[in-house]
Structures are given as C-alpha cells and as structure tokens.
Scaffold this motif. Sequence first.
Motif, PDB file in Angstrom:
ATOM      1  N   ARG A 263      -3.080   4.749  12.741  1.00 53.09           N
ATOM      2  CA  ARG A 263      -4.303   5.095  12.021  1.00 53.09           C
ATOM      3  C   ARG A 263      -4.379   6.571  11.635  1.00 53.09           C
ATOM      4  NH1 ARG A 263      -5.726   1.419  15.801  1.00 53.09           N
ATOM      5  NH2 ARG A 263      -6.508  -0.583  15.034  1.00 53.09           N
ATOM      6  N   SER A 264      -3.268   7.298  11.761  1.00 52.23           N
ATOM      7  CA  SER A 264      -3.204   8.649  11.208  1.00 52.23           C
ATOM      8  C   SER A 264      -2.602   8.555   9.808  1.00 52.23           C
ATOM      9  CB  SER A 264      -2.338   9.560  12.084  1.00 52.23           C
ATOM     10  OG  SER A 264      -2.933   9.772  13.338  1.00 52.23           O
ATOM     11  N   VAL A 265      -3.337   9.050   8.817  1.00 53.19           N
ATOM     12  CA  VAL A 265      -2.884   8.960   7.430  1.00 53.19           C
ATOM     13  C   VAL A 265      -2.793  10.374   6.857  1.00 53.19           C
ATOM     14  CG1 VAL A 265      -3.340   8.017   5.139  1.00 53.19           C
ATOM     15  CG2 VAL A 265      -4.000   6.716   7.184  1.00 53.19           C
ATOM     16  N   PHE A 266      -1.598  10.729   6.386  1.00 51.03           N
ATOM     17  CA  PHE A 266      -1.327  12.052   5.846  1.00 51.03           C
ATOM     18  C   PHE A 266      -1.129  11.928   4.335  1.00 51.03           C
ATOM     19  CE2 PHE A 266      -0.038  12.023  10.268  1.00 51.03           C
ATOM     20  CZ  PHE A 266      -0.635  13.180  10.749  1.00 51.03           C
ATOM     21  N   ALA A 267      -1.991  12.587   3.588  1.00 47.61           N
ATOM     22  CA  ALA A 267      -1.921  12.486   2.132  1.00 47.61           C
ATOM     23  C   ALA A 267      -0.792  13.341   1.580  1.00 47.61           C
ATOM     24  CB  ALA A 267      -3.247  12.921   1.520  1.00 47.61           C
ATOM     25  N   HIS A 268      -0.043  12.777   0.656  1.00 42.39           N
ATOM     26  CA  HIS A 268       0.971  13.413  -0.181  1.00 42.39           C
ATOM     27  C   HIS A 268       2.371  13.379   0.423  1.00 42.39           C
ATOM     28  CE1 HIS A 268      -2.288  14.439  -2.759  1.00 42.39           C
ATOM     29  NE2 HIS A 268      -2.878  15.128  -1.790  1.00 42.39           N
ATOM     30  N   GLY A 269       2.692  14.206   1.402  1.00 42.35           N
ATOM     31  CA  GLY A 269       4.030  14.169   1.984  1.00 42.35           C
ATOM     32  C   GLY A 269       5.138  14.324   0.954  1.00 42.35           C
ATOM     33  N   VAL A 270       4.965  15.223   0.004  1.00 40.05           N
ATOM     34  CA  VAL A 270       5.944  15.373  -1.072  1.00 40.05           C
ATOM     35  C   VAL A 270       7.193  16.116  -0.598  1.00 40.05           C
ATOM     36  CG1 VAL A 270       6.333  16.339  -3.372  1.00 40.05           C
ATOM     37  CG2 VAL A 270       4.123  15.309  -2.811  1.00 40.05           C
ATOM     38  N   HIS A 271       7.003  17.120   0.257  1.00 40.72           N
ATOM     39  CA  HIS A 271       8.122  17.979   0.658  1.00 40.72           C
ATOM     40  C   HIS A 271       8.315  17.876   2.175  1.00 40.72           C
ATOM     41  CE1 HIS A 271       7.849  19.683  -3.378  1.00 40.72           C
ATOM     42  NE2 HIS A 271       6.557  19.861  -3.172  1.00 40.72           N
ATOM     43  N   SER A 283       5.881   7.456  15.102  1.00 39.48           N
ATOM     44  CA  SER A 283       4.499   7.514  15.592  1.00 39.48           C
ATOM     45  C   SER A 283       3.614   6.410  15.044  1.00 39.48           C
ATOM     46  CB  SER A 283       3.887   8.874  15.243  1.00 39.48           C
ATOM     47  OG  SER A 283       3.723   9.003  13.836  1.00 39.48           O
ATOM     48  N   GLY A 284       4.077   5.688  14.014  1.00 41.53           N
ATOM     49  CA  GLY A 284       3.247   4.668  13.384  1.00 41.53           C
ATOM     50  C   GLY A 284       2.258   5.231  12.392  1.00 41.53           C
ATOM     51  N   SER A 285       2.420   6.522  12.050  1.00 45.64           N
ATOM     52  CA  SER A 285       1.533   7.145  11.066  1.00 45.64           C
ATOM     53  C   SER A 285       1.873   6.656   9.659  1.00 45.64           C
ATOM     54  CB  SER A 285       1.663   8.666  11.132  1.00 45.64           C
ATOM     55  OG  SER A 285       1.306   9.171  12.399  1.00 45.64           O
ATOM     56  N   ALA A 286       0.963   6.936   8.729  1.00 48.49           N
ATOM     57  CA  ALA A 286       1.154   6.520   7.334  1.00 48.49           C
ATOM     58  C   ALA A 286       1.067   7.730   6.417  1.00 48.49           C
ATOM     59  CB  ALA A 286       0.109   5.484   6.945  1.00 48.49           C
ATOM     60  N   VAL A 287       1.634   7.577   5.228  1.00 53.88           N
ATOM     61  CA  VAL A 287       1.566   8.606   4.191  1.00 53.88           C
ATOM     62  C   VAL A 287       0.988   7.971   2.933  1.00 53.88           C
ATOM     63  CG1 VAL A 287       2.896  10.160   2.716  1.00 53.88           C
ATOM     64  CG2 VAL A 287       3.476   9.942   5.126  1.00 53.88           C
ATOM     65  N   HIS A 310      12.824   5.663   6.885  1.00 55.24           N
ATOM     66  CA  HIS A 310      12.499   6.104   8.245  1.00 55.24           C
ATOM     67  C   HIS A 310      11.387   5.257   8.869  1.00 55.24           C
ATOM     68  CE1 HIS A 310      14.943   9.787   8.636  1.00 55.24           C
ATOM     69  NE2 HIS A 310      14.787   9.905   7.330  1.00 55.24           N
ATOM     70  N   GLY A 311      11.021   4.165   8.202  1.00 54.74           N
ATOM     71  CA  GLY A 311      10.011   3.268   8.754  1.00 54.74           C
ATOM     72  C   GLY A 311       8.587   3.751   8.601  1.00 54.74           C
ATOM     73  N   VAL A 312       8.334   4.652   7.668  1.00 54.59           N
ATOM     74  CA  VAL A 312       6.984   5.182   7.468  1.00 54.59           C
ATOM     75  C   VAL A 312       6.150   4.186   6.660  1.00 54.59           C
ATOM     76  CG1 VAL A 312       5.606   7.081   6.545  1.00 54.59           C
ATOM     77  CG2 VAL A 312       7.863   7.543   7.538  1.00 54.59           C
ATOM     78  N   GLY A 358       0.217  -3.419   1.213  1.00 52.19           N
ATOM     79  CA  GLY A 358       0.839  -2.213   1.755  1.00 52.19           C
ATOM     80  C   GLY A 358      -0.197  -1.177   2.152  1.00 52.19           C
ATOM     81  N   GLY A 359      -1.232  -1.010   1.313  1.00 53.01           N
ATOM     82  CA  GLY A 359      -2.309  -0.097   1.664  1.00 53.01           C
ATOM     83  C   GLY A 359      -3.063  -0.563   2.892  1.00 53.01           C
ATOM     84  N   ALA A 360      -3.316  -1.869   2.970  1.00 56.93           N
ATOM     85  CA  ALA A 360      -3.990  -2.421   4.156  1.00 56.93           C
ATOM     86  C   ALA A 360      -3.151  -2.208   5.406  1.00 56.93           C
ATOM     87  CB  ALA A 360      -4.266  -3.908   3.937  1.00 56.93           C
ATOM     88  N   ARG A 361      -1.835  -2.384   5.274  1.00 56.83           N
ATOM     89  CA  ARG A 361      -0.948  -2.180   6.428  1.00 56.83           C
ATOM     90  C   ARG A 361      -0.922  -0.706   6.843  1.00 56.83           C
ATOM     91  NH1 ARG A 361       4.860  -1.478   6.909  1.00 56.83           N
ATOM     92  NH2 ARG A 361       5.535  -2.186   8.965  1.00 56.83           N
ATOM     93  N   ALA A 362      -0.930   0.209   5.876  1.00 58.80           N
ATOM     94  CA  ALA A 362      -0.958   1.636   6.186  1.00 58.80           C
ATOM     95  C   ALA A 362      -2.212   2.000   6.971  1.00 58.80           C
ATOM     96  CB  ALA A 362      -0.881   2.461   4.903  1.00 58.80           C
ATOM     97  N   LEU A 363      -3.298   1.271   6.725  1.00 59.56           N
ATOM     98  CA  LEU A 363      -4.571   1.524   7.399  1.00 59.56           C
ATOM     99  C   LEU A 363      -4.781   0.626   8.622  1.00 59.56           C
ATOM    100  CD1 LEU A 363      -6.873   1.807   4.242  1.00 59.56           C
ATOM    101  CD2 LEU A 363      -5.844   3.676   5.563  1.00 59.56           C
TER     102      LEU A 363
END
Length: 432
Positions: A263-271, A283-287, A310-312, A358-363
């Motif tokens: 349930r940790s969601v990090f916006a963007h993750g471009v670099h 960690s099971g986090s999402a981007v 990497h399983g993100v 996919g969005g539901a799974r990320a959340l």
Amino acid sequence: MQAYRAALLHCLADPREVGIERSYQYFEDGLLLVENGRIARIGAAAELLPGLPAGIGVVEYHDALIVPGFVDTHIHYPQLDVIASYGSQLLEWLETYTFPAEARFADPAHARAQARLFLAELLRNGTTTALVFATVHPQSVDAFFEEAQRLGLRMIAGKVLMDRNAPDELRDSAASGYVESCALIERWHGKGRLHYAVTPRFAPTSTPGQLDLAGRLLREYPGLYLHTHLSENRAEIDWVKELFPERRHYLDVYDHHRLLGERSVFAHGVHLCDDECRRLGESGSAVAFCPTSNLFLGSGLFDLARLEGHGVRVGLGTDVGGGTSFSQLQSLNEAYKVLQLQGQKLDPFKALYLATLGGARALYLDERIGNLQPGKDADFVVLDCKATPLLARRLEQARSLAERLFALMILGDDRAVRETFAAGRPVHRRDA
C-alpha cells in the motif's frame, strides 16, 4: 437487481504473467447483472437472459462497450485549476503554479467547490477510484471525502505533510501534521468506501522528523496507504542528495523512515537505479506511471519493462494538473508513445490491464475492484463506440478486438464515456 446488455470486456490477469489470450474475457453480446451494488453475474446475453427473474429491467446499449471503472493511481485534486498552464520543469512548476493554487484551500468553501468539480471530472472520464493528493489543510481532506462519500465512490486521499522548503502558508510542523492526520484517519479511514493515505509531498519538503512520524502513522493505523513522489525529475534527485547526503539514493530516504511496504505508492519513478527497483519489488510497493505529466514537464521516459522485471506493481496515473488530461484513455495514448520511444510495445490488452485491474492490484484493491467478476463492486463504464465520427469510422474498419481496443485508447477521450457507474449507481451520464 438490474441488467445491462452490451459488449463486455474485462481483464482476468496481467498479460505479462499469463499471456494475452488468457488475460481477458470478452462477450460480443454480453449481459452484466448488478445486485446491491455488486456484480452478480456476467456472461453471454443469450445464456443469461432466459434465466432472469421476472420483472428485472434490462438496459440495452447499442454500439457500446462496457469495461470496469478506470483506476487512477496518482492525481492532485487541488491542481484542477492549473492544468494546461504553460510548461516548465518540476520545481519551477511547483513554485509558479502549484503552491499558489494549494494556498486557496485554506478556505473550506473553495475546497468544497473544487472537490465537487474534481470528482465530476473524474467520473466524466470514467474513473471510479483514484489515489488523490489533497493539500496541507485538513479541511481539504474533509471536503474531498464528504463529496466522495455522497457519491458512493471508492477513493483514497490524505492531508499533505510538508514542514520545510515550502511557502509559510503551506507548511505544517512534524507534530501538527501527525496530530491532524490522526484526526482525519479516525474520521474517514474505512468509512463507507473511503481509505486514507499518509501523504508526505516528497522528501525535500519533509524533515527527517516528519518522515519518522509518517512511518509511525502507518504502524499505528493498519491498512493505511503511503502516497508520495519519487525520482520524477533529475533536479529533484540532486536536491534530495544535498538534503540527505547520508543516504545511498532517493528511495533509501523513504526506506530509512520505514515508508516502504504494501500500500505504499510512489508516483513517477522515472529515474531509478536497479537497487531501487529491486527494493520496490521486494517490499510490495507500487509505482504510478504518469505519462502525460512526465512528457509535459520534460521529466523523462518511464521504463515499464525494467520495473516489472523486478516485480514492481505498476498502476496508471494522470497526475493532473502536471498531467494534461483526466482521461485514462488519453494516458494510455501517451503511455504507448513513451514505450515506443524505448523500443517497448504496449499491447492494447496490457493497456486495459494497467488502467483497470493493474491499478487495483497496485492499490491492493483487486479483491474489490478492477474487473467485472461476480462479487466485486459494480464500478463500470459504458464506452460509446461512435462517440466521434473518426472513432466510429476507425472501429468499422477494425478486423479484431485488439484493433478496436487500440483505436479506443488512441482516439478516445471523455467524449467516449457514455455512462459511469459506482457501486451499481449511475454517477455520470454524458447526455443527461
């Protein structure tokens, strides 16, 4: 019980994991049965219609496609009024447009009016669940949740935590941010279909003490979300290095303060470096992949294959107002181009997956939303296949379902959304 008849399409799994053919279910002439706000049955109309109980109404849609409600994994409701402001890089954008707009949310009346407009715009574009930034003001969160609850929506939001490197009127303190967040969590988290997100804006605007207290909130209130930004812009990354010289990289700042996890969601993750991608996956986090804003602000190209390797968990975000459209169809249009520039392909069924299941799974909400499986919330969208003359003509020429879906995501926008339903209730009708 209510029945809806049209073409039906939804995802069953990630095409990357099971292959395209096993990833979706499609009924050319389908029937969707809704009862008490949930999906009761889904199938071919010819099979389900004879068994319908007497008196059940059937709403028929011609030249239409029913899909699950879209899921937006990163958006800013206070930035509604700055969308389409003349572009600049991220940090200049914040100072020029974002901070002045957010300061207005000290006025509860303004916050209520903006919440109504923002949610109406989401629904007009077929988005039924979103992970939403409010402002530093508690009243901005109250206004958003009050309107979302009135509409019966499944929404996630939280008060921004920001105790440094921001205008005086937009700063809290580590202590006040913690206390105000506790009050909001107890008032709103788990109420109806609402969820709370602990929301430090990004590492540069929170002191280590505030980040520690953000981690404490996550431990004290199980089931909360963590919503913040990560590695959107190279100047931002350099700033983080200056502020946290003892940390190996940007993600390590959040990791040190125990902000990574489900349930940790990090916006963007471009670099991101490989170590950051690996740690996110473990960690099971999402981007949140936000293609329109990354292009508009010149931030860079999101590497979907690398993160998924990497399983993100990856969801799709509009990032309004740095993003240029509330429409997830338009987000997919831009996502396709972003990946093309890197030699990656975005199959139309994978695109639908990112915008829904996919969005539901990320959340971590895929047991409740994301597709049309029986038992899930009846959040769905009716897409008009003749919304514009060009779209209608292109779909007439399509030789396969994949071609039709691809044309919808390239040519579609808010005009293609005929109706939006949340928990079985109509919450937007284009032609009303």
